[in-house]
Design a protein around this motif. Structure first.
Motif, PDB file in Angstrom:
ATOM      1  N   ASP A 262       6.131 -11.029   6.255  1.00 12.14           N
ATOM      2  CA  ASP A 262       5.913 -10.184   7.423  1.00 12.14           C
ATOM      3  C   ASP A 262       7.182 -10.145   8.263  1.00 12.14           C
ATOM      4  N   TYR A 263       7.409  -9.033   8.936  1.00 11.26           N
ATOM      5  CA  TYR A 263       8.570  -8.932   9.802  1.00 11.26           C
ATOM      6  C   TYR A 263       8.153  -8.330  11.138  1.00 11.26           C
TER       7      TYR A 263
ATOM      8  N   ASP B 277       7.432   3.020  -0.601  1.00 12.78           N
ATOM      9  CA  ASP B 277       6.402   2.004  -0.391  1.00 12.78           C
ATOM     10  C   ASP B 277       6.222   1.112  -1.612  1.00 12.78           C
ATOM     11  N   LYS B 278       6.971   1.397  -2.664  1.00 13.83           N
ATOM     12  CA  LYS B 278       6.844   0.599  -3.887  1.00 13.83           C
ATOM     13  C   LYS B 278       8.134   0.710  -4.688  1.00 13.83           C
ATOM     14  N   ASN B 279       8.509  -0.412  -5.288  1.00 11.50           N
ATOM     15  CA  ASN B 279       9.640  -0.404  -6.206  1.00 11.50           C
ATOM     16  C   ASN B 279       9.352  -1.392  -7.321  1.00 11.50           C
ATOM     17  N   GLU B 280       9.572  -0.942  -8.566  1.00 11.12           N
ATOM     18  CA  GLU B 280       9.270  -1.778  -9.729  1.00 11.12           C
ATOM     19  C   GLU B 280      10.524  -2.075 -10.529  1.00 11.12           C
ATOM     20  N   ASP B 281      10.568  -3.272 -11.077  1.00  9.44           N
ATOM     21  CA  ASP B 281      11.642  -3.636 -11.995  1.00  9.44           C
ATOM     22  C   ASP B 281      11.068  -4.634 -12.989  1.00  9.44           C
TER      23      ASP B 281
ATOM     24  N   ALA C 146       2.127  -1.988   8.902  1.00  2.62           N
ATOM     25  CA  ALA C 146       1.720  -3.380   9.097  1.00  2.62           C
ATOM     26  C   ALA C 146       2.912  -4.314   9.169  1.00  2.62           C
ATOM     27  N   LYS C 147       4.117  -3.787   8.945  1.00  3.84           N
ATOM     28  CA  LYS C 147       5.330  -4.598   8.876  1.00  3.84           C
ATOM     29  C   LYS C 147       5.128  -5.752   7.887  1.00  3.84           C
ATOM     30  N   HIS C 148       4.726  -5.385   6.698  1.00  2.00           N
ATOM     31  CA  HIS C 148       4.374  -6.370   5.681  1.00  2.00           C
ATOM     32  C   HIS C 148       4.919  -5.928   4.332  1.00  2.00           C
ATOM     33  N   LEU C 149       5.460  -6.880   3.592  1.00  2.00           N
ATOM     34  CA  LEU C 149       5.819  -6.590   2.216  1.00  2.00           C
ATOM     35  C   LEU C 149       5.352  -7.711   1.318  1.00  2.00           C
ATOM     36  N   SER C 150       5.191  -7.373   0.046  1.00  2.00           N
ATOM     37  CA  SER C 150       4.739  -8.363  -0.910  1.00  2.00           C
ATOM     38  C   SER C 150       5.488  -8.181  -2.225  1.00  2.00           C
TER      39      SER C 150
END
Lengths: 113, 113
Positions: B24-25, B55-59, B70-74
């Motif tokens: 969270d930030y 909103d999404k990045n895949e590797d 929400a100022k949230h990343l996972s």
């Protein structure tokens, strides 16, 4: 290709002493940044240098200083060491100073006794 | 003032299952986010990043999700492998005019064989 190299890998100093840590960036990288990682915390920004000029400074006392040389290597100096300066000191280099382009070295583990 | 927070200091996951690490930030100026992986006695290694326009990045096995409201990343790791056992740091910066990364305190991920 050599990555970011830091020396020494470990050292032990006594309170009140002075220490110099060294960093060689990846070839072609013109920017070096220094971070302090205290046990159990994330790395904290200390300095950034680009083309030998200080570009940013974190919330650290004046006992911390740094410089960058014409070959883009860098030194971090800490005077009047305190026990709380015990930490892993990380150097990171990037092409033009962009924080998202960092490559980190393995760090110098400083223990102050 | 901890601007980037990782509220789970540790996480254990069975091999082959999904690992989800959260971050969270608080600073709404941040517009670029990164995940780093750190093994003992090594510097942080870049894993994956995401810009605030996505909103999404895949590797490969790694996916980062960003919820700006929400100022949230996972960070999702699927499937989890024993070599994924490490400390994971979330970091944030601004794409322009910023010379530093602001790190969270890290999450120690342990993959159970």
């Amino acid at each position: 290709d050599a990555g970011v190299t830091q020396s020494p890998t470990h050292l032990i100093k006594t309170r009140g002493q002075q220490v110099t840590l060294r960093c060689s960036p990846i070839s072609g990288h013109k920017s070096v940044s220094w971070y302090q990682q205290v046990l159990g915390q994330g790395p904290q920004f200390i300095f950034q240098y680009y083309e030998k000029e200080e570009r940013g400074r974190g919330n650290f006392p004046d006992r911390f200083s740094a410089r960058q040389f014409p070959n883009y290597s860098s030194e971090l100096n800490v005077n009047a060491l305190l026990l709380g300066d015990s930490a892993l000191y990380l150097c990171a280099s990037s092409l033009g100073g962009e924080a998202y382009g960092y490559t980190f070295g393995s760090g110098t583990r400083l223990t102050v006794v | 003032d901890q601007q980037v927070k990782q509220n789970s200091p540790s996480l254990s996951v069975q091999e082959g299952r999904i690992s989800i690490l959260n971050c969270d930030y608080t600073n709404s100026m941040f517009d670029y986010f990164l995940w780093y992986k750190k093994y003992p006695a090594e510097g942080p290694t870049f894993l994956i990043s995401i810009s605030s326009i996505k909103d999404k990045n895949e590797d490969g096995r790694f996916t980062v999700f960003l919820n700006k409201s929400a100022k949230h990343l996972s960070l999702h790791i699927v499937p989890s492998q024993p070599g994924d056992s490490a400390v994971y740091f979330c970091a944030a910066t601004t794409l322009y005019g910023n010379e530093k990364l602001t790190f969270g305190t890290g999450t120690r991920l342990t993959i159970i064989p």
